[in-house]
Enzyme design. Structure first.
Site, PDB file in Angstrom:
ATOM      1  N   ASP A 146      -4.628 -10.949  -3.716  1.00  0.00           N
ATOM      2  CA  ASP A 146      -3.860  -9.649  -3.645  1.00  0.00           C
ATOM      3  C   ASP A 146      -4.502  -8.921  -2.607  1.00  0.00           C
ATOM      4  O   ASP A 146      -5.582  -8.298  -2.594  1.00  0.00           O
ATOM      5  CB  ASP A 146      -4.206  -9.105  -4.948  1.00  0.00           C
ATOM      6  CG  ASP A 146      -3.311  -7.777  -5.249  1.00  0.00           C
ATOM      7  OD1 ASP A 146      -3.084  -7.141  -4.143  1.00  0.00           O
ATOM      8  OD2 ASP A 146      -3.480  -7.127  -6.399  1.00  0.00           O
ATOM      9  N   ILE A 155      -3.152  -5.899  -0.956  1.00  0.00           N
ATOM     10  CA  ILE A 155      -2.415  -4.797  -1.217  1.00  0.00           C
ATOM     11  C   ILE A 155      -3.394  -3.859  -0.100  1.00  0.00           C
ATOM     12  O   ILE A 155      -2.540  -2.677   0.012  1.00  0.00           O
ATOM     13  CB  ILE A 155      -2.269  -4.314  -2.613  1.00  0.00           C
ATOM     14  CG1 ILE A 155      -1.372  -3.392  -2.654  1.00  0.00           C
ATOM     15  CG2 ILE A 155      -3.658  -4.094  -3.410  1.00  0.00           C
ATOM     16  CD1 ILE A 155      -0.973  -2.750  -4.117  1.00  0.00           C
ATOM     17  N   LYS A 191       0.160   1.189  -1.189  1.00  0.00           N
ATOM     18  CA  LYS A 191      -1.196   1.847  -0.849  1.00  0.00           C
ATOM     19  C   LYS A 191      -1.202   1.942   0.782  1.00  0.00           C
ATOM     20  O   LYS A 191      -1.705   2.766   1.186  1.00  0.00           O
ATOM     21  CB  LYS A 191      -2.378   0.744  -1.149  1.00  0.00           C
ATOM     22  CG  LYS A 191      -2.254   0.166  -2.433  1.00  0.00           C
ATOM     23  CD  LYS A 191      -2.668   1.464  -3.551  1.00  0.00           C
ATOM     24  CE  LYS A 191      -2.742   0.855  -5.063  1.00  0.00           C
ATOM     25  NZ  LYS A 191      -3.059   1.764  -5.906  1.00  0.00           N
ATOM     26  N   TYR A 229      -9.618  -4.278 -10.976  1.00  0.00           N
ATOM     27  CA  TYR A 229      -8.769  -3.265 -11.329  1.00  0.00           C
ATOM     28  C   TYR A 229      -8.323  -3.208 -12.799  1.00  0.00           C
ATOM     29  O   TYR A 229      -7.834  -4.465 -13.133  1.00  0.00           O
ATOM     30  CB  TYR A 229      -7.429  -3.595 -10.384  1.00  0.00           C
ATOM     31  CG  TYR A 229      -6.151  -3.037 -10.697  1.00  0.00           C
ATOM     32  CD1 TYR A 229      -5.146  -3.692 -10.906  1.00  0.00           C
ATOM     33  CD2 TYR A 229      -6.222  -1.411 -10.632  1.00  0.00           C
ATOM     34  CE1 TYR A 229      -3.873  -3.088 -11.165  1.00  0.00           C
ATOM     35  CE2 TYR A 229      -5.044  -0.766 -11.124  1.00  0.00           C
ATOM     36  CZ  TYR A 229      -4.007  -1.400 -11.302  1.00  0.00           C
ATOM     37  OH  TYR A 229      -2.684  -0.757 -11.642  1.00  0.00           O
TER      38      TYR A 229
END
Lengths: 494, 446
Positions: free
Chosen positions: B240, B242, B279, B155
């Site tokens: 992570d 998410i 998300k 990202y």
């Protein structure tokens, strides 16, 4: 970061013996060092520790012991992956500061008029509850409109606040100032509380190892810290009404320079928390001259109580519009009696600071539904007008009640004519020994016997002992008499 | 390199190094494409020839369910008018966060993982978004100048979130298409050695699982290898997760929490999980993130530092109500997965028709598209050239692999969940036309 109190402040005493107070300790210190150096035993004494590295971070703790971090990382238990120096200092921070002990006591046994009248009264948090009912009433009438708007803002929004919110906040602040200042929405940055706002500004204005000057006493809540910048407390004295002294600022600045510390700015609250003075015209411009001369920034923490004075006076916000070096942090949560909402405003005309601050808000934004609510309530000009007026009256009335009650008990209150949510109270007559210990003993008694949590002066870095901050904006009128009775109980038994 | 915006001037009063540095990374193509969109945004009726935003990983496919919930429960959940409820929330400012909310988050995270692991609400630290959570963890686990190892492609926001204020370095763990961008032990070791060669102390590995931008959940064997690696090096592991609720099929996502449980792993203190509702629930505007750490010191420290990034108690209350509603959450999780899969199938199909293949994905709000075969030369410059055409001629904002530090040129992240099906069809048609023209041009050329 380290907390440094300039030497002249350490030995203050009641008579303020400054000269002897500063020269003698210095001289003794150096003599002692020389003696120890001369007499060190080469074989048995351990080598002196290396000087701290440039990025050592010490974290401020309201209790006056320094928390040192080490440059080498410590492993908590045999072999576990280490954490950073910053984390080590923060985790070593005492859990037993007066602030925390007080908070725990109140939450485990909170006072309530009907359900727990013997509970602990909270006078130690800088928070305004006096006008929460007005907000609640407004919400009862207007909540339905808010729900419809939520979908619109559930998606990604600008981190530094919705445009409409900045417009609403600018309008609100103008109303608070009775239209005497133009607030530009483009100069506003919204973030998740006063702590976040100060944190952001400190990252913009200073590097690790730099310093800020902070006149003390100051509110420990305002100054939560984590970025490796030192706070240098600049003591103000009761003899001067705890007013800001440019001489003291000058001295602190020079001492910092001698230590190789670069001062990047001054952080003040206006009104001075917890002392209560609003900056006079004269002081404000002196501070500005000082900042201009040294080419440093000014951060001013303000709220509507900054503008509660009946006579018009200049504020930092007005100056911020024309001076690049002045930045205002506005405590919107407190204004609206909504501490749990965590909303802070940065106001500055410095385009570079604004640009950096806006980018930094990605780490501490305000959730969109809350912004919607704020847009709605702050745009309701009629409500705001009534609210500001009512809130001012209630704050003023409560303040007066507390002062009068304390005077009847023979306790001197620093007469702050203007603003703030605190009474700054002199209880040095009631402490057994004129010392930090004496003050803390009284504080503990007030907490455990008197069942009231107040803020001891030493948590605010007050160099004089025996001063306490009583935040009155958590109380109802009835509570005030209870407070007085409890104080009477404590001081009489002392 | 100092970047001054139009309205900025040379500062009269000095600012900090952080303020003037460009580590905020807002000059990369990732953000430049957004500018094109901001200036000319697509609207089905008002601006049908505008730029379609396919560079924003936002989930709108199931938002109707959330809207529905809010409408039905506005009284209790939203600005609950019940006098004591509102008052309590208005005054609540403890950085531990509402217990009811932490419990609800723990339960929701458990549900997403099919109940295969349990989460302790006492280990949940609340932050205003996963961005803040990642930065906070970095502050806690690494000193300025240290390094975190991060698998590429990653990202683009990490360059800023992990490095800007913290002063740390990101050292890439390189992956490539030869094995579908899987992280290998060799790549891990190579990254570690690379950091050592630059004199960086490695503090941990940060993985995103499921991966952004790949759109793939990490396999169990790979997770085990990563855990072995961090154990051997005695460093931390940040996972992570998410996008954990955006895996198309629940059985295909393995959380690091499950690995710890299965192995009865004894050194849990090195593992930390980041999660957010942005998300999975499609609520990025709410700014809700969490750090879940198995390390007591990290939990305490993170909690204290969360003072700088608090979530409004009212928002916590609203979400606590929503996430405690089992009926709502079960239905949401299932429906969301199904709709995302459907969307994914639609885009893969559409791209295939245009002659474009994607990495086989099973999660996330995007697909990882391969335009490698269509580059004149396999270089970053050619990738950016084709990207510029796509933004300016095709009017689609997609994210070039180079901004994700992909080691192979020609890959692009294309988001599909932040638009209606109708808009996606329009986008696919534009791509089809663009590719047809390009192939024709190529053929004519030869």
């Amino acid at each position: 970061m380290r907390l440094i109190v300039p030497l002249q402040g350490i030995v203050q005493g009641r008579d303020g013996g400054l000269v002897l107070g500063s020269v003698l300790p210095c001289a003794l210190f150096f003599i002692m060092q020389f003696y120890l150096w001369r007499n060190r035993s080469v074989s048995s004494a351990p080598p002196p520790p290396p000087p701290p590295p440039a990025d050592e971070t010490e974290v401020f703790s309201p209790v006056l012991h320094r928390v040192h971090s080490r440059s080498s990382i410590s492993s908590p238990r045999g072999g576990a992956a280490p954490v950073s120096s910053r984390a080590n200092s923060i985790s070593k921070q005492s859990n037993n500061t007066p602030y925390q002990i007080g908070l725990k006591r109140v939450s485990s046994d909170p006072y309530d008029l009907s359900t727990n009248p013997e509970g602990v009264l909270q006078l130690g948090l800088d928070e305004n509850r006096l006008s929460l009912d007005l907000v609640q009433d407004w919400l009862a009438e207007n909540a339905m409109h808010l729900i419809a708007g939520i979908s619109r803002v559930a998606t990604y929004q600008p981190f530094d606040g919705l445009k409409e919110l900045k417009v609403a906040v600018a309008g609100y602040m103008s109303q608070v100032m009775e239209g005497s200042i133009d607030f530009h929405p483009s100069q506003i940055v919204i973030t998740a509380g006063v702590s976040s706002a100060i944190d952001i500004l400190s990252f913009c204005l200073a590097d690790i190892g730099n310093a800020f000057l902070v006149p003390s006493p100051y509110s420990p809540e305002d100054m939560k810290w984590r970025n490796g910048v030192e706070i240098i407390a600049v003591p103000c004295r009761s003899a001067d009404g705890f007013g800001l002294s440019i001489t003291a600022l000058e001295n602190a600045f020079n001492q910092a320079k001698k230590r190789g510390l670069k001062v990047r700015g001054i952080i003040i609250s206006n009104p001075r928390n917890p002392v209560g003075n609003l900056l006079s015209h004269e002081t404000l411009y002196s501070v500005l001259d000082f900042a201009n001369e040294k080419n440093i920034h000014i951060i001013s923490i303000e709220s509507s109580s900054s503008y509660s004075c009946s006579t018009h006076h200049v504020t930092m916000a007005e100056i911020a519009n024309i001076e690049d070096r002045v930045h205002v942090v506005y405590n919107l949560s407190n204004d609206l009696s909504l501490p749990g909402f965590h909303i802070g405003v940065i106001y500055s005309s410095n385009a570079n600071v604004l640009s950096a601050a806006k980018k930094l808000t990605r780490f501490s934004p305000v959730s969109a539904p809350i912004q919607l609510f704020l847009i709605s309530i702050l745009s309701d000009k009629e409500f705001v007008k009534t609210f500001i007026e009512t809130n001012r009256n209630r704050v003023g009335k409560m303040h007066l009640m507390l002062i009068e009650g304390l005077e009847k008990l023979g306790i001197e209150c620093r007469k702050s004519i203007n603003g703030g949510l605190y009474c700054w109270v002199n209880m040095s007559g009631f402490i057994r020994s004129y010392s930090e210990k004496g003050e803390m003993d009284l504080w503990e008694k007030l907490l455990n016997v008197g069942k009231m949590n107040v803020t001891p002066g030493m948590a605010c870095h007050c160099i004089e002992h025996g001063w306490f901050g009583f935040c009155f904006a958590n109380l109802t009128e009835h509570d005030v008499s209870i407070v007085m009775n409890r104080i009477r109980k404590v001081v009489q038994s002392n | 390199m100092d970047i001054l915006e139009l309205d900025q001037v040379e500062p009269v009063v000095e600012l900090s190094r952080i303020a003037v540095s460009s580590s905020h990374g807002e000059d990369s193509p990732y953000f430049a494409g957004w500018k094109a969109y901001d200036e000319n945004p697509y609207d089905q009726f008002l601006n049908p020839s505008g730029v379609i935003q396919m560079g924003l990983a936002e989930n709108q496919v199931s938002f109707d369910l959330v809207e529905d919930y809010l409408e039905k429960n506005s009284d209790t959940a939203l600005f609950g008018n019940k006098a004591s409820g509102f008052r309590e929330n208005a005054l609540f400012q403890d950085y531990h966060g509402l217990l009811s909310f932490r419990k609800a988050m723990a339960t929701f995270m458990q549900q997403i993982r099919g109940g295969r692991v349990e989460f302790d609400p006492a280990r949940i630290v609340l932050t205003a978004g996963a961005t803040a959570a990642n930065e906070l963890l970095t502050f806690i686990l690494a000193n300025p100048g240290d390094a975190l190892l991060v698998p590429t492609p990653y990202y683009p926001g990490f360059d800023r979130d992990l490095r800007w204020r913290t002063g740390i370095n990101i050292v890439p763990i390189k992956t490539d298409s030869s094995n579908n961008f899987t992280i290998t032990p060799e790549a891990l070791q190579s990254a570690y050695d690379s950091a050592a060669a630059s004199n960086f102390t490695v503090r941990g590995v940060l993985i995103t699982n499921p991966s952004n931008p790949l759109g793939v959940a990490i396999e169990k064997t790979v997770l085990n290898e990563i855990l072995d690696f961090v154990t051997k090096k005695n460093i931390h592991l940040i996972s992570d997760e998410i996008y954990s609720g955006s895996v198309f099929s629940s059985s295909e996502f393995i959380s690091v929490a499950e690995i710890l449980k299965e192995r009865n792993y004894k050194e849990k203190e090195r593992v930390h999980i980041v999660y957010s509702l942005s998300k999975d629930l499609g609520l990025p505007g709410f700014r809700v993130g969490t750090i879940y750490s198995y390390n007591d010191k990290v939990v305490t420290t993170a909690r204290r530092m969360s003072s700088f990034t608090l979530i409004s108690s009212q928002t916590q209350h609203l979400l606590a109500c929503m996430l405690s509603d089992k009926e709502f959450t079960e239905n949401y999780i299932k429906t969301n997965r199904d709709r995302l899969r459907k969307r994914y199938d639609m885009i893969i199909d559409g791209l295939r028709k245009a002659g474009i293949e994607c990495l086989e994905g099973n999660a996330g709000l995007f697909c990882w598209m391969n335009l490698g075969p269509y580059l004149n030369e396999p270089t970053k410059e050619c990738e950016l050239e084709i990207w510029k055409s796509i933004v300016s001629e095709v009017k689609l904002n997609i994210s070039p692999g180079s901004s994700c530090h992909c080691s192979e040129p020609g890959w692009f992240r294309v988001c599909f969940a932040n638009m209606t099906e109708n808009t996606l069809e329009v986008a696919l048609k534009r791509i089809c036309d663009f590719m047809a023209k390009r192939v024709k041009k190529h053929n004519n050329h030869y």
